[in-house]
Design an enzyme around this catalytic site. Structure first.
Site, mmCIF file in Angstrom:
data_model
loop_
_atom_site.group_PDB
_atom_site.id
_atom_site.type_symbol
_atom_site.label_atom_id
_atom_site.label_comp_id
_atom_site.label_asym_id
_atom_site.label_seq_id
_atom_site.Cartn_x
_atom_site.Cartn_y
_atom_site.Cartn_z
ATOM 1 N N LYS A 89 0.846 -1.211 0.000
ATOM 2 C CA LYS A 89 0.000 0.000 0.000
ATOM 3 C C LYS A 89 0.872 1.248 0.000
ATOM 4 C CE LYS A 89 -1.416 2.105 3.791
ATOM 5 N NZ LYS A 89 -1.080 3.544 3.697
ATOM 6 N N ASN A 90 2.042 1.185 0.591
ATOM 7 C CA ASN A 90 2.894 2.375 0.689
ATOM 8 C C ASN A 90 3.866 2.511 -0.483
ATOM 9 O OD1 ASN A 90 1.482 2.969 2.935
ATOM 10 N ND2 ASN A 90 3.093 2.421 4.389
ATOM 11 N N ARG A 149 -3.530 10.957 1.467
ATOM 12 C CA ARG A 149 -2.475 11.983 1.430
ATOM 13 C C ARG A 149 -1.759 11.978 0.093
ATOM 14 N NH1 ARG A 149 -1.259 14.006 5.983
ATOM 15 N NH2 ARG A 149 0.893 14.521 5.458
ATOM 16 N N CYS A 183 -4.509 8.823 8.001
ATOM 17 C CA CYS A 183 -4.809 8.377 9.372
ATOM 18 C C CYS A 183 -4.514 9.473 10.389
ATOM 19 C CB CYS A 183 -3.995 7.119 9.691
ATOM 20 S SG CYS A 183 -4.503 5.692 8.720
ATOM 21 N N ASP A 232 4.393 1.367 11.672
ATOM 22 C CA ASP A 232 3.139 0.736 11.261
ATOM 23 C C ASP A 232 3.007 -0.678 11.803
ATOM 24 O OD1 ASP A 232 3.425 2.198 7.919
ATOM 25 O OD2 ASP A 232 2.887 3.072 9.841
ATOM 26 N N VAL A 251 8.012 8.075 15.685
ATOM 27 C CA VAL A 251 7.742 8.598 14.340
ATOM 28 C C VAL A 251 6.482 9.468 14.306
ATOM 29 C CG1 VAL A 251 7.306 7.981 11.909
ATOM 30 C CG2 VAL A 251 8.933 6.643 13.278
HETATM 31 C C1 EPZ Z 1 4.378 7.063 5.037
HETATM 32 O O1 EPZ Z 1 3.654 8.200 5.505
HETATM 33 C C2 EPZ Z 1 3.405 5.889 5.130
HETATM 34 N N1 EPZ Z 1 2.234 6.187 4.343
HETATM 35 C C3 EPZ Z 1 2.991 5.690 6.595
HETATM 36 O O2 EPZ Z 1 2.163 4.525 6.678
HETATM 37 C C4 EPZ Z 1 4.223 5.418 7.428
HETATM 38 O O3 EPZ Z 1 3.863 5.338 8.781
HETATM 39 C C5 EPZ Z 1 5.226 6.588 7.250
HETATM 40 O O4 EPZ Z 1 5.528 6.790 5.857
HETATM 41 C C6 EPZ Z 1 6.519 6.345 7.997
HETATM 42 O O5 EPZ Z 1 7.146 5.199 7.549
HETATM 43 C C7 EPZ Z 1 2.299 6.037 3.011
HETATM 44 O O6 EPZ Z 1 3.324 5.679 2.432
HETATM 45 C C8 EPZ Z 1 1.052 6.316 2.236
HETATM 46 P P1 EPZ Z 1 6.508 10.625 6.784
HETATM 47 P P2 EPZ Z 1 4.215 9.682 5.310
HETATM 48 O O7 EPZ Z 1 6.486 11.775 5.866
HETATM 49 O O8 EPZ Z 1 5.012 9.739 4.063
HETATM 50 C C9 EPZ Z 1 6.603 14.285 9.899
HETATM 51 C C10 EPZ Z 1 0.248 3.258 7.228
HETATM 52 O O9 EPZ Z 1 -0.333 2.903 8.275
HETATM 53 N N2 EPZ Z 1 6.519 15.188 8.725
HETATM 54 O O10 EPZ Z 1 7.681 9.719 6.763
HETATM 55 O O11 EPZ Z 1 3.090 10.620 5.495
HETATM 56 C C11 EPZ Z 1 5.296 13.520 10.109
HETATM 57 O O12 EPZ Z 1 4.331 14.303 10.772
HETATM 58 C C12 EPZ Z 1 0.798 4.694 7.082
HETATM 59 O O13 EPZ Z 1 0.441 2.511 6.266
HETATM 60 C C13 EPZ Z 1 6.557 16.568 8.948
HETATM 61 O O14 EPZ Z 1 6.663 17.026 10.086
HETATM 62 O O15 EPZ Z 1 5.187 9.745 6.594
HETATM 63 C C14 EPZ Z 1 5.766 12.313 10.902
HETATM 64 O O16 EPZ Z 1 5.878 12.654 12.261
HETATM 65 C C15 EPZ Z 1 0.569 5.506 8.318
HETATM 66 N N3 EPZ Z 1 6.446 17.389 7.857
HETATM 67 C C16 EPZ Z 1 7.136 12.052 10.307
HETATM 68 O O17 EPZ Z 1 7.562 13.257 9.654
HETATM 69 C C17 EPZ Z 1 6.319 16.921 6.572
HETATM 70 O O18 EPZ Z 1 6.215 17.712 5.620
HETATM 71 C C18 EPZ Z 1 7.166 10.892 9.305
HETATM 72 O O19 EPZ Z 1 6.259 11.168 8.276
HETATM 73 C C19 EPZ Z 1 6.286 15.511 6.377
HETATM 74 C C20 EPZ Z 1 6.386 14.667 7.473
#
Ligand code: EPZ
Length: 440
Positions: free
Chosen positions: A23-24, A97, A121, A311, A333
């Site tokens: 999915k990711n 997203r 989520c 996750d 995270v």
């Molecule tokens: C991806 O989300 C996955 N989703 C998430 O899986 C996964 O938990 C996450 O990566 C971490 O591995 C998809 O791929 C669709 P991040 P993403 O940007 O890209 C902060 C699931 O259950 N951040 O790595 O949105 C953020 O708030 C989902 O399958 C900022 O502050 O995650 C978080 O604390 C849930 N500003 C951290 O970074 C930004 O502009 C990690 O987020 C971007 C992110």
């Protein structure tokens, strides 16, 4: 009418399930096809809500999408791409997203892009500041409007030297999907290096991109003028695999996960063994089972890859409610990923949440007002309860808790689980679960 799932607990889950593409990764691979000047073919595509959302978003931008859900084959033809109405993008973005990752490809194709209010989520604030910052560094102009964000590239997009404050998966994908056709060289420091990132890089390289990954989270992209299409088999969903592994432990069952790949689950398998779970690997997948011994408690810290993935945390916490002793989980995270424990406590679990960093290293959320550490005491007997699904992984955790619990549970908001778990009802029934879906 809303769907209601009734679960009779107490039966071990036994049998096999087939896990398809991640999915990711899959939705991002579909977006990457927009960068091409020829059609692309993606295989091992699961039938999940996020794929449906991206299919709709691609189609309103003129991409021809030909899907065969049975084989998991998808053909994407971007040769007649055009801009879509903001209202249409908003309508189809739904609770995902992914629309933010359309920015780079649409700016290369049409000179502009639009981002509606994003879903996803509710496991933290989930800002997009890193995404907007890297796009500005490529020379994009970011205009916030009442209905969303309009992004344009009046002077084109140029390579840049970028550093992420945190190795964000989404922001790294944003850079990859923008830099491959930008003028000149982009160097990204503190990049995410998840298996899904490497699979996206493999896809872009097939299309003609030049991308080098260095050991210390540095990725270098040399922009090219034109990209073709790709033919690619998506990596299996390691999060779904880990979820079924936890389900085997929680229900004292035995599940063979066809498609699960050991290389993407190293940190999970180590933890699984430490708790007392058993697994065996073969060429087609991994078998996970409860060996009949009392589960052992542990101290666990989530982290970016190659650490223990965030996750995987929620389903495993349910298993820790059955461990003999006190476990600690430090979520580093997402700042708000323990909301799902409220329902587990109503089922009889003993879980205390803390604002302190109860792990080996302080994280971004320390000394702030986030309950991001959990102390779990076990073993406890879980009892059936009324549950409403809070988010994707929290929802799956509630399902396996209800399957392990004594008595009957009713679960609402079950649709959320369709976003990331393909055919989960058929899989549960195939594993011998006593579940019934009804409308109310
Ligand atoms: C991806 O989300 C996955 N989703 C998430 O899986 C996964 O938990 C996450 O990566 C971490 O591995 C998809 O791929 C669709 P991040 P993403 O940007 O890209 C902060 C699931 O259950 N951040 O790595 O949105 C953020 O708030 C989902 O399958 C900022 O502050 O995650 C978080 O604390 C849930 N500003 C951290 O970074 C930004 O502009 C990690 O987020 C971007 C992110």
């Amino acid at each position: 009418m809303a769907k209601l799932l009734t679960v009779q607990g107490g039966k071990p889950l036994e049998g096999s399930v087939h896990v398809r593409g991640a999915k990711n990764l899959v939705p991002k691979a579909m977006v990457a096809a927009l960068l091409g000047s020829e059609p692309s073919q993606l295989r091992n595509v699961p039938e999940i809500k996020d794929v449906e959302i991206v299919t709709n978003l691609l189609q309103i931008h003129g991409v021809k999408v030909d899907a065969d859900p049975a084989t998991g084959d998808l053909t994407l033809d971007p040769r007649d791409t055009y801009s879509a109405a903001h209202s249409e993008i908003d309508a189809y973005a739904g609770d995902s997203r992914i629309p933010i990752l359309f920015c780079g490809p649409l700016m290369h194709q049409n000179g502009e892009a639009f981002i509606p209010d994003l879903g996803g989520c509710r496991i933290g604030d989930r800002p997009i500041n890193y995404h907007l910052e890297v796009l500005r560094n490529f020379g994009a102009v970011v205009d916030k409007t009442p209905t969303g964000i309009h992004i344009s590239a009046p002077r084109g997009l140029k390579g840049a030297k970028l550093t992420l404050p945190f190795p964000s998966v989404g922001a790294t994908e944003q850079v990859l999907l923008t830099a491959v056709l930008a003028e000149g060289i982009t160097e990204l420091d503190n990049a995410a290096v998840e298996p899904e990132i490497h699979d996206l890089i493999a896809i872009l390289q097939q299309m003609g991109a030049i991308i080098t990954v260095f050991t210390d989270r540095v990725i270098r992209i040399e922009g090219v003028e034109r990209l073709s299409g790709y033919r690619h088999r998506a990596i299996p969903d390691r999060n779904e695999s880990a979820s079924w592994a936890s389900a085997a432990l929680v229900t004292q069952g035995d599940i063979y996960v066809k498609g699960a790949a050991q290389r993407d689950l190293t940190a999970f398998l180590n933890t699984y063994r430490k708790i007392g779970g058993e697994f065996s690997v073969d060429d087609e997948g991994i078998r996970f089972w409860h060996a009949g011994h009392p589960l052992k408690p542990l101290v666990l810290e989530t982290d970016v890859h190659p650490g223990f993935m965030t996750d995987w945390q929620q389903p495993l916490v349910v298993a820790l409610t059955q461990a003999h002793g006190v476990s600690i989980v430090h979520e580093t995270v997402y700042e708000n990923r323990f909301g799902f424990t409220e329902a587990l406590e109503r089922m009889g679990a003993s879980i205390q949440l803390h604002r302190e960093c109860l792990g080996s290293s302080p994280c971004r959320f320390g000394q702030r007002n986030f309950l991001h550490s959990a102390v779990i005491s076990g073993p406890v007997e879980l009892k059936g309860a009324e549950i409403n699904v809070p988010d994707l992984r929290g929802g799956f955790s509630h399902l396996i808790a209800a399957l392990a619990a004594k008595g009957t549970s009713t679960v609402t908001g079950i649709e959320v689980i369709n976003r990331g778990y393909e055919h989960f009802m058929d899989k549960l029934v195939g594993l011998g679960a006593d579940v019934e879906m009804s409308e109310r």
